[in-house]
Design an enzyme around this catalytic site. Structure first.
Site, short mmCIF file in Angstrom:
data_model
loop_
_atom_site.label_atom_id
_atom_site.label_comp_id
_atom_site.label_asym_id
_atom_site.label_seq_id
_atom_site.Cartn_x
_atom_site.Cartn_y
_atom_site.Cartn_z
N SER A 72 73.80 72.19 32.51
CA SER A 72 74.64 72.10 31.31
C SER A 72 74.18 73.10 30.24
O SER A 72 74.20 74.30 30.48
CB SER A 72 74.63 70.64 30.81
OG SER A 72 75.64 70.42 29.87
N ASP A 126 84.44 67.25 36.19
CA ASP A 126 83.55 67.40 35.04
C ASP A 126 84.40 67.58 33.79
O ASP A 126 85.04 68.61 33.60
CB ASP A 126 82.64 68.61 35.24
CG ASP A 126 81.55 68.73 34.18
OD1 ASP A 126 81.72 68.15 33.09
OD2 ASP A 126 80.54 69.41 34.45
N HIS A 137 79.82 65.21 35.57
CA HIS A 137 79.02 66.28 34.98
C HIS A 137 77.63 66.41 35.60
O HIS A 137 77.14 67.51 35.82
CB HIS A 137 78.90 66.07 33.48
CG HIS A 137 78.19 67.17 32.75
ND1 HIS A 137 78.55 68.50 32.89
CD2 HIS A 137 77.13 67.15 31.90
CE1 HIS A 137 77.76 69.25 32.13
NE2 HIS A 137 76.88 68.45 31.54
#
Length: 272
Positions: A107, A214, A247
């Site tokens: 991320s 996601d 995610h």
């Protein structure tokens, strides 16, 4: 794998807590770069997989995160965070000279790792990007256009199809559960541009992991950045897109497949 050790380094903005998962005879070094609002302690399972695969694993808590210094979730300049991660790499290399170094960024950590590869790519053997904030990520611009940043924390349900992951995230006192902060959003926007303009990473092998559900870092926007970073058809890019995954693919219900994909990629690119 041995118990976690902790180190404290003088980071660019204060004391930096570094987690180490030692290995008695490692064949490579793995450096884990965590995401926004969380901390490296959430990567225990990933570290265990990499350790069983032969890695000595290191992971800092970034400035403003976890056990490191700084106002919570304030990152004024991601270039400083890249420098902090580089200091952790130096710590790992001093303990284990001559071993290959693999960078694993999730991320926000994917953005940091992409910039690290642009600045220090010659020191890396491989780069693994999980749900990376790179390319066309619209959230910073959308929030910066508002007079006041709304207090809408990350939904635990957006992380994984495994409800236990969301419950642990919501109960974790080291996770930030408040609103994003303007200096960090400005730093995100600035660094997205810097990485977009910073050139590709040449022949560095890159593994890109992403869930196709996601909602925090949508796949199409990341694809733009990953393909630019790896130089398109001329780069060494392996992609693994997981149907239905959200995610945090390292904590998804199909994480056994994710880990198998990571170790297979590393088996290909690491020196024998």
């Amino acid at each position: 794998m041995a118990d976690t050790r902790e180190h404290t380094l003088p980071g660019t903005k204060g004391a930096l807590l570094v987690h180490e998962w030692p290995h008695t005879r490692p064949r490579y070094l793995a450096l884990l770069v965590h995401g926004y609002g969380e901390h490296a302690g959430r990567y225990q399972e990933v570290a265990g997989v990499l350790g069983a695969h032969g890695a000595a694993v290191y992971a800092p808590d970034h400035v403003g995160h976890g056990g490191s210094a700084g106002e919570r979730v304030v990152v004024e300049d991601f270039e400083d965070v890249v420098s902090d991660v580089h200091a952790v790499a130096d710590l790992a290399r001093a303990a284990h000279p001559g071993l290959p170094l693999v960078l694993v960024g999730h991320s926000m950590g994917g953005l940091i790792s992409a910039r690290y590869a642009q600045r220090h790519g010659a020191e890396l053997t491989a780069l693994v990007l999980s749900g990376p904030v790179i390319g066309a990520w619209e959230l910073p611009g959308r929030l910066l256009a508002l007079e006041e940043i709304p207090d809408t924390p990350i939904s635990p349900a957006a992380l994984s199809r495994d409800p236990a992951v969301g419950a642990a995230y919501a109960a974790d006192p080291l996770v930030w559960h408040g609103p994003m902060k303007r200096p960090t959003l400005e730093a995100f926007a600035r660094t997205l541009r810097t990485v977009a303009e910073g050139g590709d990473v040449g022949g560095l092998p890159v593994l890109w992991l992403h869930g196709d559900d996601d909602r925090l870092v949508p796949l199409p926007g990341s694809r733009v950045g990953v393909e630019r970073l790896t130089g398109g058809a001329g780069g060494d890019l392996t992609e693994r897109i997981y149907p239905g995954a959200r995610h945090e693919v390292f904590l998804e219900t199909n994480r056994a497949q994710v880990f198998a994909d990571v170790t297979a990629f590393l088996d290909r690119v690491l020196p024998r």
